[in-house]
Design an enzyme around this catalytic site. Sequence first.
Site: not given
Ligand SMILES: *Cc1c(COP(=O)(O)O)cnc(C)c1O
Length: 434
Positions: A154, A248, A276
């Site tokens: 994701y 990511d 995060k």
């Molecule tokens: C949470 C998450 C996102 C998206 O971040 P948001 O602040 O919710 O837009 C992207 N990549 C990873 C791996 C995530 O866990």
Amino acid sequence: MSARFSILRHNLHDTSTKLLTRAASVIPAGVNSPVRAWGAVGGDPRFLVRGRGAFVWDADGNELIDLVCAWGPLIAGHAHPDVVQAVSNAARKGTGFGAPTPVEIELAEAIVAAFASIEKVRLVTSGTEATMTAMRIARGATGRSRVIKFNGCYHGHHDSLLVKAGSGAATFGVPDSAGVPAAISELTSVVEYNDIESLRASLAADPPPAAVILEPVAANMGVVSPAPGFLKAVVELSHAAGALVLFDEVISGFRVALGGAQELYDVQADLTCLGKIVGGGLPVAAVGGRADLMDLLAPIGPVYQAGTLSGNPIACTAGRETIRLLDKRAYETLEMRGAALESGLTSAIRAAGADACVQRVGSLLTLFFGVESVSNFGEASRTNTEAFASFFRAMIENGVYLPPSQYEAWFVSLAHGDAEIERIVDAAARSLGA
Ligand SMILES: *Cc1c(COP(=O)(O)O)cnc(C)c1O
């Protein structure tokens, strides 16, 4: 359970249920992000009103040990005094200016110091924006349009990457969202995690790829670690094909090590997305990497990117204070507590004769039902989500707040001490036995 007892239990979350009804009349499904709903596990989400350390309290006053921790940002636990103090001091000086502020430099310097592959960084407001921007830089740098992602990873909810995404998209069975034009999703190829041959084939296909993006520790199909050598092979093969490598690390950054999965597995990405933890619970995210790539961004380069709230001083303060707490000791503690939770859960699974396994990287872990291990999304989707749902409901009755989906990571924070780990394991033993 006697009828009378079950009525009493029901009343224990009456207030949350009433709040959900009220919320649902003005907010779709009453939630501002789909993963907050309890559709996959049954029941109404608890409305939370307070958090401290490893604990949260719901609107009915129930105390719960929290393993969601705001979905990862709260590595120091809820309302850490240093973070709260710094944030309130910052707020008194003004909540935002839309002009550069010194604390943005401090946060950017902390990021550059933590990640060997990051020379420059731009601060944004969400992880979604970070991956969107990283992709735009990669496309701008290579002049190519196609990107390759991995099934079950994701990367936020923008059009290009909302294809075979994990997390809420997996939980709610919408691997490909309505409203994403085919003209855009056709530019995204999907390959299997931990399967280097599927990547090799996609890299060789036409049109040539601008970038390969992945979670170096997959945490949105439940926790799935990269197979030995997988990340290095991704980097080598992508570069050989002229594609940039985008890690990511929105979850793994500052989580599995100060320098994220890149430090843990000794590999380097061209561009790294953070979110995060980097905002310490407030809205900050970042994209960083090689200076030549980052300098493609406006206003000095041709790749446009902007944000009214980008680098908000209060949010940057929360991020900076949180990162300050993350010394070598902190990661030793997180590893120790994560390991204790893993071994406690594994013993509880054995004692109960349950068909389940635990997968963990540091303070990230998932208890999967119905499988012996998970290394890709195909295997994750064979898990027993019914068994997870019953377990989730038993756990909350036993005072532990888990992510309401089989396809999510549990987050252990520095505030989860030995006593809290023990309570979680006891609750799991009771819940698995039930
Ligand atoms: C949470 C998450 C996102 C998206 O971040 P948001 O602040 O919710 O837009 C992207 N990549 C990873 C791996 C995530 O866990």
